[in-house]
Design a protein around this motif. Structure first.
Motif, PDB file in Angstrom:
ATOM      1  N   LEU A   1       7.392   8.186  -5.495  1.00 36.90           N
ATOM      2  CA  LEU A   1       6.629   7.824  -4.304  1.00 36.90           C
ATOM      3  C   LEU A   1       5.131   7.760  -4.603  1.00 36.90           C
ATOM      4  CD1 LEU A   1       8.464   9.974  -1.584  1.00 36.90           C
ATOM      5  CD2 LEU A   1       8.755   7.544  -2.072  1.00 36.90           C
ATOM      6  N   HIS A   2       4.656   8.749  -5.335  1.00 33.72           N
ATOM      7  CA  HIS A   2       3.226   8.806  -5.664  1.00 33.72           C
ATOM      8  C   HIS A   2       2.825   7.612  -6.530  1.00 33.72           C
ATOM      9  CE1 HIS A   2      -0.575  10.359  -7.342  1.00 33.72           C
ATOM     10  NE2 HIS A   2      -0.633  11.106  -6.237  1.00 33.72           N
ATOM     11  N   ALA A   3       3.661   7.292  -7.528  1.00 34.10           N
ATOM     12  CA  ALA A   3       3.341   6.184  -8.428  1.00 34.10           C
ATOM     13  C   ALA A   3       3.368   4.850  -7.692  1.00 34.10           C
ATOM     14  CB  ALA A   3       4.334   6.163  -9.589  1.00 34.10           C
ATOM     15  N   SER A   4       4.288   4.701  -6.753  1.00 32.70           N
ATOM     16  CA  SER A   4       4.379   3.429  -6.025  1.00 32.70           C
ATOM     17  C   SER A   4       3.139   3.176  -5.178  1.00 32.70           C
ATOM     18  CB  SER A   4       5.624   3.426  -5.139  1.00 32.70           C
ATOM     19  OG  SER A   4       5.493   4.331  -4.055  1.00 32.70           O
TER      20      SER A   4
ATOM     21  N   ARG B   1      -3.692  -2.765  -7.632  1.00 35.08           N
ATOM     22  CA  ARG B   1      -3.671  -3.737  -6.537  1.00 35.08           C
ATOM     23  C   ARG B   1      -2.526  -3.455  -5.562  1.00 35.08           C
ATOM     24  NH1 ARG B   1      -4.835  -9.521  -9.682  1.00 35.08           N
ATOM     25  NH2 ARG B   1      -6.847  -8.902 -10.601  1.00 35.08           N
ATOM     26  N   GLY B   2      -2.135  -2.215  -5.531  1.00 39.82           N
ATOM     27  CA  GLY B   2      -1.081  -1.806  -4.605  1.00 39.82           C
ATOM     28  C   GLY B   2      -1.641  -1.419  -3.254  1.00 39.82           C
ATOM     29  N   VAL B   3      -0.893  -0.594  -2.530  1.00 44.26           N
ATOM     30  CA  VAL B   3      -1.235  -0.246  -1.154  1.00 44.26           C
ATOM     31  C   VAL B   3      -2.568   0.489  -1.076  1.00 44.26           C
ATOM     32  CG1 VAL B   3      -0.523   1.089   0.859  1.00 44.26           C
ATOM     33  CG2 VAL B   3       1.178  -0.198  -0.440  1.00 44.26           C
ATOM     34  N   VAL B   4      -2.757   1.494  -1.913  1.00 43.70           N
ATOM     35  CA  VAL B   4      -3.994   2.273  -1.854  1.00 43.70           C
ATOM     36  C   VAL B   4      -5.199   1.376  -2.131  1.00 43.70           C
ATOM     37  CG1 VAL B   4      -5.313   4.144  -2.910  1.00 43.70           C
ATOM     38  CG2 VAL B   4      -2.879   4.458  -2.420  1.00 43.70           C
ATOM     39  N   ASP B   5      -5.094   0.540  -3.150  1.00 46.49           N
ATOM     40  CA  ASP B   5      -6.211  -0.365  -3.464  1.00 46.49           C
ATOM     41  C   ASP B   5      -6.496  -1.309  -2.292  1.00 46.49           C
ATOM     42  OD1 ASP B   5      -6.484   0.807  -5.897  1.00 46.49           O
ATOM     43  OD2 ASP B   5      -5.522  -0.810  -7.041  1.00 46.49           O
ATOM     44  N   GLN B   6      -5.464  -1.805  -1.648  1.00 47.86           N
ATOM     45  CA  GLN B   6      -5.660  -2.699  -0.511  1.00 47.86           C
ATOM     46  C   GLN B   6      -6.318  -1.980   0.660  1.00 47.86           C
ATOM     47  OE1 GLN B   6      -2.248  -5.215   0.555  1.00 47.86           O
ATOM     48  NE2 GLN B   6      -1.359  -4.747  -1.452  1.00 47.86           N
TER      49      GLN B   6
END
Length: 233
Positions: A194-197, A202-207
């Motif tokens: 979950l943490h890695a995902s 450019r994933g959720v956190v970056d967005q």
């Protein structure tokens, strides 16, 4: 001399003959005797033999019956063990489904994602560009579910397939219940996955960061979520 020798030889012959006769008589007496039974004794012996044969036959039948009953008991025990395992598997699956449906409380390891409105808002920009909206919540929740989260909650309220999330000004409404910022999204599942995902490039956190949302992501050893009815449903 001749007259004296004949009586001696005769005596010797008689002695030997007497010994042979005595030995033959003794051997004759030692031979097994044939026992003759009368009719009454024959009938009694026949009756006993018949009884013995019947008992042996009955014992044989009982041994066969005991063998069959033991095999039946073994089959029953095997079937009982298989049924118990099937029932245990059914109960386990039912419990897991109830947890997923929110009918039972659930706990376990997972991650926590905290979303906050931006602290700094330039004077020449719109406020709406610096607050958390429902699409931000959907991004986080969908990513966690895609990564295998078994249960997700917003500020402690469980999220389900039919849950509805809406943004109403500075608050988020989840299934009719309002939650003010900060918005804490918790998810139960494999912590590392979950943490890695969430931290993919450019994933959720970056967005979220690029859209002026403050994000805090942490691993949690134990997360507890209440059942659906306890959440006001």
């Amino acid at each position: 001399m001749r007259l004296k020798g004949k009586p001696m030889i005769l005596s010797l012959v008689l002695l030997v003959s007497g010994f042979l006769i005595s030995f033959s008589y003794q051997q004759t007496n030692e031979r097994p005797k044939i026992v003759q039974l009368n009719d009454s004794q024959w009938k009694q012996e026949y009756y006993y033999k018949k009884q013995l044969l019947e008992i042996e036959e009955k014992n044989k039948q009982l041994r066969e019956e005991l063998k069959k009953k033991r095999e039946a008991v073994q089959d029953y025990e095997s079937n009982l063990a298989a049924n118990e395992q099937a029932v245990s598997d059914f109960v386990s699956r039912k419990k897991n489904l109830q947890m997923l449906a929110g009918e039972l409380p659930v706990q376990g390891e997972g991650v926590e994602v905290v979303l906050r409105d931006a602290e700094y808002i330039p004077d020449d920009d719109q406020v709406n560009q610096y607050i958390v909206h429902e699409r931000h919540m959907h991004m986080v929740i969908n990513e966690l579910l895609s990564a295998g989260a078994k249960a997700v909650a917003v500020n402690g309220q469980r999220i389900f397939k039919d849950s509805y999330i809406a943004c109403t000004g500075p608050v988020i409404t989840v299934d009719g219940i309002q939650h003010p910022a900060p918005f804490v999204v918790t998810a139960i599942g494999d912590t590392d996955v979950l943490h890695a995902s969430m931290e993919l490039t450019r994933g959720v956190v970056d967005q979220l960061v690029s859209e002026n949302v403050d994000v805090e992501l942490s691993k949690e050893d134990k997360i507890e979520m209440k059942a659906r009815l306890s959440a006001g449903r």
